[in-house]
Scaffold this active site. Structure first.
Site, PDB file in Angstrom:
ATOM      1  N   SER A   8      96.787  22.146  67.607  1.00 46.44           N
ATOM      2  CA  SER A   8      96.311  22.729  66.356  1.00 46.44           C
ATOM      3  C   SER A   8      94.874  23.228  66.402  1.00 46.44           C
ATOM      4  O   SER A   8      94.515  24.120  65.653  1.00 46.44           O
ATOM      5  CB  SER A   8      96.475  21.718  65.220  1.00 46.44           C
ATOM      6  OG  SER A   8      95.836  20.500  65.542  1.00 46.44           O
ATOM      7  N   HIS A  16     102.688  24.317  64.551  1.00 42.04           N
ATOM      8  CA  HIS A  16     102.106  25.651  64.754  1.00 42.04           C
ATOM      9  C   HIS A  16     102.982  26.576  65.591  1.00 42.04           C
ATOM     10  O   HIS A  16     102.618  27.722  65.839  1.00 42.04           O
ATOM     11  CB  HIS A  16     100.715  25.522  65.377  1.00 42.04           C
ATOM     12  CG  HIS A  16      99.785  24.721  64.528  1.00 42.04           C
ATOM     13  ND1 HIS A  16      99.105  25.266  63.461  1.00 42.04           N
ATOM     14  CD2 HIS A  16      99.474  23.405  64.551  1.00 42.04           C
ATOM     15  CE1 HIS A  16      98.387  24.309  62.875  1.00 42.04           C
ATOM     16  NE2 HIS A  16      98.599  23.180  63.518  1.00 42.04           N
ATOM     17  N   LYS A  48     103.025  25.878  56.981  1.00 40.97           N
ATOM     18  CA  LYS A  48     102.224  26.787  57.802  1.00 40.97           C
ATOM     19  C   LYS A  48     102.923  28.145  57.870  1.00 40.97           C
ATOM     20  O   LYS A  48     102.946  28.846  56.880  1.00 40.97           O
ATOM     21  CB  LYS A  48     101.929  26.121  59.135  1.00 40.97           C
ATOM     22  CG  LYS A  48     100.882  25.024  58.877  1.00 40.97           C
ATOM     23  CD  LYS A  48     100.626  24.049  59.957  1.00 40.97           C
ATOM     24  CE  LYS A  48      99.587  23.052  59.427  1.00 40.97           C
ATOM     25  NZ  LYS A  48      99.621  21.765  60.089  1.00 40.97           N
TER      26      LYS A  48
HETATM   27  C1  LIG Z   1      99.369  20.420  59.729  1.00 47.68           C
HETATM   28  C2  LIG Z   1      99.910  19.550  60.780  1.00 47.68           C
HETATM   29  C3  LIG Z   1     100.633  18.402  60.465  1.00 47.68           C
HETATM   30  C4  LIG Z   1     100.777  17.905  59.049  1.00 47.68           C
HETATM   31  O1  LIG Z   1     101.663  18.669  58.326  1.00 47.68           O
HETATM   32  P1  LIG Z   1     101.536  18.684  56.731  1.00 47.68           P
HETATM   33  O2  LIG Z   1     102.828  19.224  56.264  1.00 47.68           O
HETATM   34  O3  LIG Z   1     100.370  19.540  56.415  1.00 47.68           O
HETATM   35  O4  LIG Z   1     101.325  17.252  56.321  1.00 47.68           O
HETATM   36  C5  LIG Z   1     101.202  17.680  61.486  1.00 47.68           C
HETATM   37  N1  LIG Z   1     101.027  18.060  62.774  1.00 47.68           N
HETATM   38  C6  LIG Z   1     100.321  19.139  63.108  1.00 47.68           C
HETATM   39  C7  LIG Z   1     100.173  19.507  64.548  1.00 47.68           C
HETATM   40  C8  LIG Z   1      99.714  19.904  62.121  1.00 47.68           C
HETATM   41  O5  LIG Z   1      98.974  20.955  62.461  1.00 47.68           O
END
Ligand SMILES: *Cc1c(COP(=O)(O)O)cnc(C)c1O
Length: 397
Positions: free
Chosen positions: A181, A209, A241
């Site tokens: 990330s 991602h 995302k």
């Molecule tokens: C954003 C993210 C999460 C958390 O997901 P949410 O739905 O925002 O709680 C978990 N793992 C990674 C790699 C992330 O980037």
């Protein structure tokens, strides 16, 4: 008697501020689009995870509104009590089909999906092996699980193998981000899958991602590398995302999903997401699968940015994902650069420890399919000015 609450906390806040690690929030007064309004001022933003530009898409908005008219707002209960609606169920079936897995299970957030899956799968007497750059939710889940928790060097298969050689744990779980990330690079998933199989370990990938962005149809890292459910048995994806919505899922075998329904506490003991959010996600899944141009345009923007940045001598990371960080190192300097970019109308967030390792503060630049080439050129122009001034060491403050 314990000290007054605020007297205990205040010095810790002061310390964090002095270390240039203090966090503040920006309040958006607009939807999440390339042009956002903060404090009444318009910015060109390169900091959202809305990679495909679906968070504000009319079809997604409409699906949410129509479903809310039919189902109301609150789900009213947890999935196991009485909160599991036909919208949730249909979304689970569509996610399973899309990722090529037997079944999928919705969670309210990605944080909870990771917490739920890892703590349900391993515990005392087991071992969990995580890449040291894994997302905080994976690290927290590994620690909470009670399993022996080990972090291996980033994308270093030899280091992982050496740790596997030494373990006598019952269950062995290997966990990585599909796309990291804060760096934007990929895990070597085919090699990890082979290594997991050789060592009798289970592989879990957090594809927060990759989902929506990678693979010909956008189903993510597993599709990009052609990994079956057998090779990659525990696949996690998030919906807040690239899908532009909210929530997360775990996909895998019938037995895995039934086990999570029985044992994953963050699944069991929480209210189901609003059905209308699931309906909105279904609309965005259709767009992910039909509008290939979003991924194609996004990849062209990324390539365009990388060419421009290299030409200016900026140091980029080994990433072909929409995450294109520029590592500055020093926290104060990173903040100062982000501030200067904001003064010039460009919004990019300074990412600092503990989100990234100490000395690894960076500008985390992210792209969306809604950006235009002209906007990327504008970014490059301002970045060039600000960075050359900053790097020639004009004192800030
Ligand atoms: C954003 C993210 C999460 C958390 O997901 P949410 O739905 O925002 O709680 C978990 N793992 C990674 C790699 C992330 O980037």
């Amino acid at each position: 008697m314990s000290a007054h609450l605020d007297q205990t906390l205040a010095p810790l806040l002061a310390e964090r501020r002095a270390a240039h690690l203090y966090r503040t929030r920006k309040t958006l007064q607009s939807p999440q689009t390339p042009e956002v309004i903060v404090d009444g001022k318009k910015y060109l933003a390169f900091c959202s995870n809305d990679y495909l530009g679906l968070a504000n898409h009319p079809e997604v908005i409409n699906a949410l509104a129509e479903s809310a008219k039919q189902f109301g707002v609150g789900s009213g209960a947890s999935h196991l009590v009485a909160g599991h609606s036909s919208e949730h169920h249909a979304l689970e079936e569509e996610l399973a089909a899309f990722t090529g897995r037997d079944r999928a299970l919705l969670f309210s957030t990605g944080y909870m999906a990771n917490m739920g899956a890892i703590t349900a799968l391993v515990g005392q007497g087991d071992a969990v092996f995580e890449d040291r750059l894994n997302h905080a939710s994976l690290l927290d889940a590994g620690l909470l699980s009670g399993a022996r928790f080990q972090r291996f060097l980033h994308n270093d298969l030899n280091n992982l193998q050496a740790r596997l050689d030494k373990t006598e744990a019952g269950r062995k779980l290997i966990v990585v981000d599909g796309v990291f990330s804060m760096d934007g690079d990929c895990a070597p998933l085919p090699e990890l899958a082979a290594l997991a199989q050789k060592n009798d370990a289970w592989l879990m990938v957090d594809d927060a991602h990759g989902f929506g962005c990678l693979g010909k149809n956008g189903s993510g890292s597993a599709e990009h590398f052609g990994l079956t459910q057998n090779q990659l048995p525990i696949l996690m994806g998030t919906l807040g995302k690239a899908a532009g919505s909210f929530g997360a899922f775990i996909a895998g075998s019938e037995t895995l999903i039934e086990s999570l329904i029985q044992f994953a506490r963050p699944y069991i003991y929480t209210t189901a997401m609003p059905p209308a959010v699931a309906a909105a996600t279904r609309a965005s899944l259709r767009l992910i699968q039909t509008e290939h141009w979003r991924r194609e345009h996004l990849n062209q923007l990324i390539a365009h940015f990388r060419r421009g940045a290299f030409a200016m001598g900026l140091q980029l990371m080994d990433s072909f994902s929409p995450i294109q960080p520029i590592v500055i190192g020093d926290e104060a300097k990173t903040l100062a650069i982000a501030e200067q970019l904001a003064e010039r109308g460009i919004l990019i967030v300074a990412i600092r420890p503990p989100t990234v390792p100490v000395g690894g503060s960076r500008l985390r630049i992210t792209f969306s399919a809604q950006h235009t080439f002209a906007q990327v050129d504008q970014l490059l122009g301002v970045l060039g000015d600000v960075m050359s001034r900053e790097m020639s060491d004009v004192p800030h403050d």
